[in-house]
Write a protein that holds these residues in place. Sequence first.
Motif, PDB file in Angstrom:
ATOM      1  N   ARG A 114      59.103  43.028  37.919  1.00 42.65           N
ATOM      2  CA  ARG A 114      57.630  43.986  36.714  1.00 42.65           C
ATOM      3  C   ARG A 114      57.915  46.162  37.019  1.00 42.65           C
ATOM      4  O   ARG A 114      57.679  45.979  39.197  1.00 42.65           O
ATOM      5  CB  ARG A 114      56.523  43.788  37.305  1.00 42.65           C
ATOM      6  CG  ARG A 114      55.751  42.217  36.621  1.00 42.65           C
ATOM      7  CD  ARG A 114      55.087  42.345  37.739  1.00 42.65           C
ATOM      8  NE  ARG A 114      54.700  41.894  39.005  1.00 42.65           N
ATOM      9  CZ  ARG A 114      53.115  42.299  39.285  1.00 42.65           C
ATOM     10  NH1 ARG A 114      52.207  42.417  39.341  1.00 42.65           N
ATOM     11  NH2 ARG A 114      53.492  41.784  41.224  1.00 42.65           N
ATOM     12  N   ALA A 142      55.241  48.644  33.805  1.00 47.25           N
ATOM     13  CA  ALA A 142      55.659  48.414  32.223  1.00 47.25           C
ATOM     14  C   ALA A 142      54.230  47.097  32.225  1.00 47.25           C
ATOM     15  O   ALA A 142      54.796  46.536  31.549  1.00 47.25           O
ATOM     16  CB  ALA A 142      56.540  47.804  32.747  1.00 47.25           C
ATOM     17  N   THR A 143      53.317  47.088  33.388  1.00 50.06           N
ATOM     18  CA  THR A 143      52.752  45.951  33.287  1.00 50.06           C
ATOM     19  C   THR A 143      51.034  46.506  33.422  1.00 50.06           C
ATOM     20  O   THR A 143      50.875  47.442  34.258  1.00 50.06           O
ATOM     21  CB  THR A 143      52.356  44.473  33.313  1.00 50.06           C
ATOM     22  OG1 THR A 143      53.029  44.338  34.847  1.00 50.06           O
ATOM     23  CG2 THR A 143      53.730  44.098  32.971  1.00 50.06           C
ATOM     24  N   PRO A 144      49.682  46.380  32.610  1.00 49.45           N
ATOM     25  CA  PRO A 144      48.870  46.267  33.402  1.00 49.45           C
ATOM     26  C   PRO A 144      48.572  45.889  34.607  1.00 49.45           C
ATOM     27  O   PRO A 144      48.374  46.890  35.468  1.00 49.45           O
ATOM     28  CB  PRO A 144      47.580  46.080  32.214  1.00 49.45           C
ATOM     29  CG  PRO A 144      48.399  45.328  30.635  1.00 49.45           C
ATOM     30  CD  PRO A 144      50.052  45.645  31.977  1.00 49.45           C
ATOM     31  N   ALA A 146      50.637  46.078  37.166  1.00 54.12           N
ATOM     32  CA  ALA A 146      51.715  46.542  38.238  1.00 54.12           C
ATOM     33  C   ALA A 146      50.623  47.875  38.298  1.00 54.12           C
ATOM     34  O   ALA A 146      51.307  48.401  39.119  1.00 54.12           O
ATOM     35  CB  ALA A 146      52.944  46.837  37.269  1.00 54.12           C
ATOM     36  N   GLU A 147      50.343  48.386  36.761  1.00 57.80           N
ATOM     37  CA  GLU A 147      50.191  49.427  36.589  1.00 57.80           C
ATOM     38  C   GLU A 147      48.633  49.803  37.802  1.00 57.80           C
ATOM     39  O   GLU A 147      48.429  50.512  38.392  1.00 57.80           O
ATOM     40  CB  GLU A 147      49.857  50.423  35.384  1.00 57.80           C
ATOM     41  CG  GLU A 147      49.043  51.659  35.190  1.00 57.80           C
ATOM     42  CD  GLU A 147      48.189  51.449  33.846  1.00 57.80           C
ATOM     43  OE1 GLU A 147      47.448  51.473  33.288  1.00 57.80           O
ATOM     44  OE2 GLU A 147      49.359  52.503  33.240  1.00 57.80           O
TER      45      GLU A 147
END
Length: 264
Positions: A114, A142-144, A146-147
Amino acid sequence: MTNEFPRSLCIGLFGTGRVASQLAPALVAAGHQLAFIWSRTATAATALAATLPVTPALATLAPPLPAADVYLLAVPDAAVEPLLASVSWPEGALVAHLAGALPLSVFTALPAVRGGVLYPLQTFSPGRAIDWATVPLCVEAATPAAETVLLALAGSLSRHVLQLNSAQRLKLHVAAVFANNFTNHLLGIADALLAEAALPPELLAPLVRETVDKALNNPPFTVQTGPAVRRDAPTLAAHSAALAAHPAWQALYAQLTASIQAQL
């Protein structure tokens, strides 16, 4: 922001340079745990780890990599992709680089990872302490999920957290080079010219402070002053002649004059 993970994160830090050496203690001060510090130079990792509580230096990148909630790559831009390719990352690992000009797409070749970005908009120099609470931290992932983690991590360090995409971050990085690196270079030229005339550099301090203050409180192009704005040909010619011993600076003077006049 959700509470799907503990506020205190376990972080693997790659790098011991200018950013890493200031980021490591800031992470600890924010309540996070460093799982390890790694550097291409083992002695550098050991030295930085020794300044922190209960932080091991990682001697090798041979698998398995110690577990961490986030792996931060505080390494030179050119080293990010080779490092990503050389490590056996745990499945689903959250790995973030700290570069301003590198896109999120550098993680595309690693679908099991991720990817993310945690870019600190600041200049880092040895011997200068950074107030991380004031540093803008730019996040992309890259992903919600991870954000969410990176936003929480950024928020634990700074009051100024932004979500920027790769294109925005690149433009910001270019702007930062103009505002910081190029400005510092011009101040270096000014310092050298004063030295040639046996004049103290502090003579320019009030002028520099006023210039920066005006530029921060107004659209900079609207408060431009000087012989270029006035189209003062005799003064411009005299300045060019005074720079004859420095052809590169003379050419730079002419280019900047032309750029200023193009904005009028």
